[in-house]
Write a protein that holds these residues in place. Structure first.
Motif, PDB file in Angstrom:
ATOM      1  N   MET A  38       7.314   6.480  -0.510  1.00 40.29           N
ATOM      2  CA  MET A  38       7.352   5.870  -1.834  1.00 40.29           C
ATOM      3  C   MET A  38       5.931   5.654  -2.354  1.00 40.29           C
ATOM      4  SD  MET A  38      10.531   5.494  -2.641  1.00 40.29           S
ATOM      5  CE  MET A  38      10.347   4.455  -4.081  1.00 40.29           C
ATOM      6  N   GLU A  40       4.407   3.399  -5.307  1.00 41.66           N
ATOM      7  CA  GLU A  40       4.852   2.348  -6.213  1.00 41.66           C
ATOM      8  C   GLU A  40       3.688   1.514  -6.716  1.00 41.66           C
ATOM      9  OE1 GLU A  40       9.090   0.849  -4.979  1.00 41.66           O
ATOM     10  OE2 GLU A  40       7.766   0.760  -3.218  1.00 41.66           O
ATOM     11  N   ASN A  52       3.800   0.619 -14.590  1.00 42.95           N
ATOM     12  CA  ASN A  52       4.346   0.269 -13.273  1.00 42.95           C
ATOM     13  C   ASN A  52       5.443   1.267 -12.916  1.00 42.95           C
ATOM     14  OD1 ASN A  52       4.788  -1.098 -10.930  1.00 42.95           O
ATOM     15  ND2 ASN A  52       5.891  -2.795 -11.880  1.00 42.95           N
ATOM     16  N   GLN A  53       5.261   2.015 -11.843  1.00 45.62           N
ATOM     17  CA  GLN A  53       6.218   3.063 -11.518  1.00 45.62           C
ATOM     18  C   GLN A  53       6.643   2.991 -10.061  1.00 45.62           C
ATOM     19  OE1 GLN A  53       3.863   6.566 -12.503  1.00 45.62           O
ATOM     20  NE2 GLN A  53       3.524   6.982 -10.359  1.00 45.62           N
ATOM     21  N   SER A  54       7.772   3.636  -9.792  1.00 45.30           N
ATOM     22  CA  SER A  54       8.309   3.763  -8.448  1.00 45.30           C
ATOM     23  C   SER A  54       8.807   5.201  -8.309  1.00 45.30           C
ATOM     24  CB  SER A  54       9.455   2.768  -8.252  1.00 45.30           C
ATOM     25  OG  SER A  54       9.999   2.892  -6.961  1.00 45.30           O
ATOM     26  N   GLU A  56       9.666   8.372  -5.377  1.00 49.79           N
ATOM     27  CA  GLU A  56       9.780   8.866  -4.012  1.00 49.79           C
ATOM     28  C   GLU A  56       9.217  10.283  -3.998  1.00 49.79           C
ATOM     29  OE1 GLU A  56      12.966   9.230  -0.346  1.00 49.79           O
ATOM     30  OE2 GLU A  56      13.739   9.079  -2.389  1.00 49.79           O
ATOM     31  N   LYS A  76      11.526   4.650 -11.308  1.00 49.34           N
ATOM     32  CA  LYS A  76      11.092   3.851 -12.457  1.00 49.34           C
ATOM     33  C   LYS A  76       9.739   4.365 -12.910  1.00 49.34           C
ATOM     34  CE  LYS A  76       9.286  -0.399 -12.322  1.00 49.34           C
ATOM     35  NZ  LYS A  76       9.134  -1.764 -11.889  1.00 49.34           N
TER      36      LYS A  76
END
Length: 159
Positions: A38, A40, A52-54, A56, A76
């Motif tokens: 991940m 993030e 702000n991101q997430s 994989e 995200k």
């Protein structure tokens, strides 16, 4: 100040819906999963401009260890557009070309992963046999089987 020099092309990135399916498909071609994890936080968003991101990410590597394919699944923010079904002559369209040693053996294996031949397998002079497939998630993938020691670059240089 010394002028910066290009050292290598590090990777090509593709956004996918299913990392598991993409990893399975590209493994069938011959890439190896180098790592998965991940990415993030706001720091990552400062690089991409997405805040702000997430995400994989799975990094796949070619057998020679020189080329990498970064597969990303955005959690995200969510993806906002889909270019997978646009024609190959669309501006900014991405396709990846892999050199393989036996197209005829590989195509049926990729078909089991949902790949479809776009046109047909054709021969370019005495240099390559080539084809495009729509692979996992409709991604356009080129396959090239080299028939001689001459390359396309050699032909272009002679033109």
């Amino acid at each position: 100040m010394t002028k910066s020099k290009l050292l290598e092309m590090n990777n090509v990135g593709i956004v996918v819906e299913s990392l598991d399916k993409a990893i399975s498909f590209f493994s069938e071609i011959g890439l190896t999963l180098e790592g998965r994890g991940m990415i993030e936080g706001e720091w990552a968003g400062r690089v991409t401009g997405l805040g702000n991101q997430s995400v994989e990410v799975a990094m796949m590597v070619t057998p020679d260890g020189h080329s990498r394919l970064e597969l990303s699944r955005f959690i995200k923010p969510t993806t906002i557009s889909d270019h997978r079904t646009t024609p190959v002559n669309s501006l900014g369209y991405l396709r990846i070309m892999f050199r393989v040693d036996n197209i005829d053996e590989l195509l049926p294996r990729l078909t089991k992963h949902g790949a479809e031949l776009v046109g047909e397998v054709v021969q370019y002079e005495d240099i390559y046999r080539l084809c495009y497939i729509r692979g996992v998630e409709g991604l356009l993938i080129g396959l090239a089987e080299q028939l001689s020691n001459q390359t396309t670059t050699d032909v272009l240089e002679d033109a």
